[in-house]
Design a protein around this motif. Sequence first.
Motif, PDB file in Angstrom:
ATOM      1  N   GLN A 291      40.363  17.130  48.214  1.00 16.48           N
ATOM      2  CA  GLN A 291      41.313  17.420  48.525  1.00 16.48           C
ATOM      3  C   GLN A 291      41.036  18.889  49.227  1.00 16.48           C
ATOM      4  O   GLN A 291      40.592  19.959  48.647  1.00 16.48           O
ATOM      5  N   VAL A 292      41.798  19.214  50.526  1.00 12.84           N
ATOM      6  CA  VAL A 292      41.699  20.253  51.099  1.00 12.84           C
ATOM      7  C   VAL A 292      43.161  20.774  51.622  1.00 12.84           C
ATOM      8  O   VAL A 292      44.084  20.256  51.525  1.00 12.84           O
ATOM      9  N   GLU A 293      43.173  22.030  51.626  1.00 12.10           N
ATOM     10  CA  GLU A 293      44.322  22.891  51.907  1.00 12.10           C
ATOM     11  C   GLU A 293      44.355  23.174  53.567  1.00 12.10           C
ATOM     12  O   GLU A 293      43.257  23.305  54.102  1.00 12.10           O
ATOM     13  N   THR A 294      45.598  23.606  53.902  1.00 11.91           N
ATOM     14  CA  THR A 294      45.719  23.903  55.330  1.00 11.91           C
ATOM     15  C   THR A 294      44.834  25.095  55.429  1.00 11.91           C
ATOM     16  O   THR A 294      44.776  26.141  54.814  1.00 11.91           O
ATOM     17  N   GLY A 295      43.940  24.804  56.564  1.00 10.60           N
ATOM     18  CA  GLY A 295      42.945  26.090  56.820  1.00 10.60           C
ATOM     19  C   GLY A 295      41.580  26.045  56.130  1.00 10.60           C
ATOM     20  O   GLY A 295      40.791  26.931  56.177  1.00 10.60           O
TER      21      GLY A 295
ATOM     22  N   GLU B 203      29.901  27.268  69.850  1.00  9.39           N
ATOM     23  CA  GLU B 203      29.301  26.748  68.890  1.00  9.39           C
ATOM     24  C   GLU B 203      28.710  27.107  67.608  1.00  9.39           C
ATOM     25  O   GLU B 203      28.538  28.489  67.202  1.00  9.39           O
ATOM     26  N   GLY B 204      29.277  26.597  66.449  1.00 15.09           N
ATOM     27  CA  GLY B 204      29.247  26.996  65.336  1.00 15.09           C
ATOM     28  C   GLY B 204      30.494  27.392  64.534  1.00 15.09           C
ATOM     29  O   GLY B 204      30.525  27.757  63.214  1.00 15.09           O
ATOM     30  N   ASP B 205      31.282  27.813  65.386  1.00 14.20           N
ATOM     31  CA  ASP B 205      32.853  28.055  64.857  1.00 14.20           C
ATOM     32  C   ASP B 205      33.229  27.248  63.769  1.00 14.20           C
ATOM     33  O   ASP B 205      33.260  26.272  63.575  1.00 14.20           O
ATOM     34  N   VAL B 206      34.217  28.018  62.740  1.00 16.02           N
ATOM     35  CA  VAL B 206      34.568  27.044  61.756  1.00 16.02           C
ATOM     36  C   VAL B 206      35.718  26.216  62.258  1.00 16.02           C
ATOM     37  O   VAL B 206      36.653  26.836  62.930  1.00 16.02           O
ATOM     38  N   VAL B 207      35.838  24.906  61.945  1.00 15.28           N
ATOM     39  CA  VAL B 207      36.885  24.018  61.995  1.00 15.28           C
ATOM     40  C   VAL B 207      37.615  23.779  60.786  1.00 15.28           C
ATOM     41  O   VAL B 207      36.818  23.523  59.698  1.00 15.28           O
ATOM     42  N   CYS B 208      38.791  23.842  60.770  1.00 16.48           N
ATOM     43  CA  CYS B 208      39.606  23.952  59.701  1.00 16.48           C
ATOM     44  C   CYS B 208      40.599  23.074  59.411  1.00 16.48           C
ATOM     45  O   CYS B 208      40.836  21.994  60.598  1.00 16.48           O
ATOM     46  N   ALA B 209      41.026  22.296  58.444  1.00 15.65           N
ATOM     47  CA  ALA B 209      42.103  21.342  58.252  1.00 15.65           C
ATOM     48  C   ALA B 209      43.344  21.658  58.924  1.00 15.65           C
ATOM     49  O   ALA B 209      43.689  22.967  58.467  1.00 15.65           O
ATOM     50  N   ALA B 210      43.898  20.806  59.453  1.00 18.05           N
ATOM     51  CA  ALA B 210      45.199  21.307  60.216  1.00 18.05           C
ATOM     52  C   ALA B 210      46.639  21.418  59.256  1.00 18.05           C
ATOM     53  O   ALA B 210      47.653  21.730  59.588  1.00 18.05           O
ATOM     54  N   ALA B 211      46.316  20.465  57.939  1.00 18.09           N
ATOM     55  CA  ALA B 211      47.404  20.395  56.811  1.00 18.09           C
ATOM     56  C   ALA B 211      46.771  20.115  55.618  1.00 18.09           C
ATOM     57  O   ALA B 211      45.619  19.466  55.721  1.00 18.09           O
ATOM     58  N   ALA B 212      47.324  20.446  54.588  1.00 18.16           N
ATOM     59  CA  ALA B 212      46.779  19.872  53.363  1.00 18.16           C
ATOM     60  C   ALA B 212      46.598  18.374  53.288  1.00 18.16           C
ATOM     61  O   ALA B 212      47.596  17.700  53.663  1.00 18.16           O
ATOM     62  N   GLY B 213      45.605  17.871  52.593  1.00 13.26           N
ATOM     63  CA  GLY B 213      45.509  16.338  52.529  1.00 13.26           C
ATOM     64  C   GLY B 213      44.237  15.876  51.842  1.00 13.26           C
ATOM     65  O   GLY B 213      43.630  16.924  51.145  1.00 13.26           O
ATOM     66  N   ARG B 214      43.842  14.690  51.879  1.00  9.30           N
ATOM     67  CA  ARG B 214      42.601  14.129  51.307  1.00  9.30           C
ATOM     68  C   ARG B 214      41.731  13.720  52.305  1.00  9.30           C
ATOM     69  O   ARG B 214      42.061  13.015  53.196  1.00  9.30           O
ATOM     70  N   VAL B 215      40.564  14.078  52.237  1.00  7.59           N
ATOM     71  CA  VAL B 215      39.400  13.609  53.208  1.00  7.59           C
ATOM     72  C   VAL B 215      39.024  12.061  52.716  1.00  7.59           C
ATOM     73  O   VAL B 215      38.708  11.910  51.813  1.00  7.59           O
ATOM     74  N   THR B 216      39.719  11.185  53.855  1.00  7.72           N
ATOM     75  CA  THR B 216      39.463   9.665  53.679  1.00  7.72           C
ATOM     76  C   THR B 216      38.311   9.172  54.473  1.00  7.72           C
ATOM     77  O   THR B 216      37.820   8.140  54.378  1.00  7.72           O
ATOM     78  N   ALA B 217      37.472  10.002  55.311  1.00 13.05           N
ATOM     79  CA  ALA B 217      36.337   9.331  56.102  1.00 13.05           C
ATOM     80  C   ALA B 217      35.357  10.609  56.573  1.00 13.05           C
ATOM     81  O   ALA B 217      36.057  11.605  56.930  1.00 13.05           O
ATOM     82  N   VAL B 218      34.246  10.405  56.462  1.00 13.77           N
ATOM     83  CA  VAL B 218      33.256  11.353  56.990  1.00 13.77           C
ATOM     84  C   VAL B 218      32.216  10.524  57.722  1.00 13.77           C
ATOM     85  O   VAL B 218      31.808   9.444  57.331  1.00 13.77           O
ATOM     86  N   GLY B 219      31.714  10.912  59.230  1.00 16.72           N
ATOM     87  CA  GLY B 219      30.578  10.107  59.697  1.00 16.72           C
ATOM     88  C   GLY B 219      30.231  11.165  60.573  1.00 16.72           C
ATOM     89  O   GLY B 219      30.548  12.118  60.912  1.00 16.72           O
ATOM     90  N   SER B 220      29.191  10.134  61.348  1.00 19.61           N
ATOM     91  CA  SER B 220      28.697  10.704  62.667  1.00 19.61           C
ATOM     92  C   SER B 220      28.536   9.810  63.576  1.00 19.61           C
ATOM     93  O   SER B 220      28.046   8.421  63.379  1.00 19.61           O
ATOM     94  N   ASP B 221      28.779  10.163  64.846  1.00 25.46           N
ATOM     95  CA  ASP B 221      28.700   9.194  66.208  1.00 25.46           C
ATOM     96  C   ASP B 221      27.858   9.714  67.068  1.00 25.46           C
ATOM     97  O   ASP B 221      27.947  10.864  67.405  1.00 25.46           O
TER      98      ASP B 221
END
Length: 226
Positions: free
Chosen positions: A179-183, A128-146
Motif C-alpha cells: 500500500q503506497v501513499e501519494t508521493g 538517471e536515478g532520480d526518485v519516481v513516486c506514486a501519483a496517487a494512493a493505492g495498492r501495487v498490483t504488478a511489478v516486472g521488468s521488460d
Amino acid sequence: MFKLPLTSWKNKTRGFLRNQGHWVALGVSLALLFAALAWVSLTNEPAPPLVEYDANPQQAAQEPDFVDRLSQVQPPVPTPEASPPAAPALAWPGAGLLGQTDSGEQPVYQPSLQQWQTHQGVDLLMREGDVVCAAAAGRVTAVGSDELMGGCVTITHADGLVTHYESLLTPVLVQVGDQVETGAPIGGAGIAPAESSQGAHVHFEVVSAAGARVNPLSMLPEIAAK
C-alpha cells in the motif's frame, strides 16, 4: 318722407359696384379669411410640448409616463459564473520536464526503434536515478521488468483508476501488495532501450476503471516542457 324712385336706386347701386366693386370683393374676402383663421384657432387645441429625458432619474421620475415605460424595461440576464477548474486528480511521479506526450491514435516516429508507432502516456524527463513516486494512493498490483521498457510498476487506486510506471531502474523499490501513499518512492528513473533517445525518464500511463486509456495530461497539473 322723401323716397328715391326704385329705378334710380338700382342705377346708383349698379354704378357704385361698377366703380368700387373690386374693393368690396377684397373686403369680403379679407373678412372671410379672418373669420376662418379665428375659427381654426378656437377649435384646434395646441399640441403638448415635447419632453426630453436625460440621465437624471429624479427629473425622469416626474414625467407622467416614466413608471409605465420603466415597467416595460427587461432586467439584464445575469451571466452565470464559470465553474472553477477541477483540482488535478493525480500528482506528477517525480520532478522533471515534460518530454514526449500522448499521441492518441496518431503514430509518431520513435528514433530509438526507428519506426512509427503510437505513444501511449507521457514521458517525464529526469536525471538517471532520480526518485519516481506514486501519483496517487493505492495498492501495487504488478511489478516486472521488460527488455524494451525497463522496470515496470502498476498501481491500482481506490476509484478503480490504474497508473503504470515504466523505464525504471531495476530492481524497483516496491512489491506486489504494498500500500503506497501519494508521493511514496517506488523506483528510480532509468533509460529504457525503446525510448533511449529521451534519456533518463519515467514513462507514465493512466487507464480508467473501465479499461480505457486516458491522456495523463488531463489529470495532472501543468508542468514545464523541455
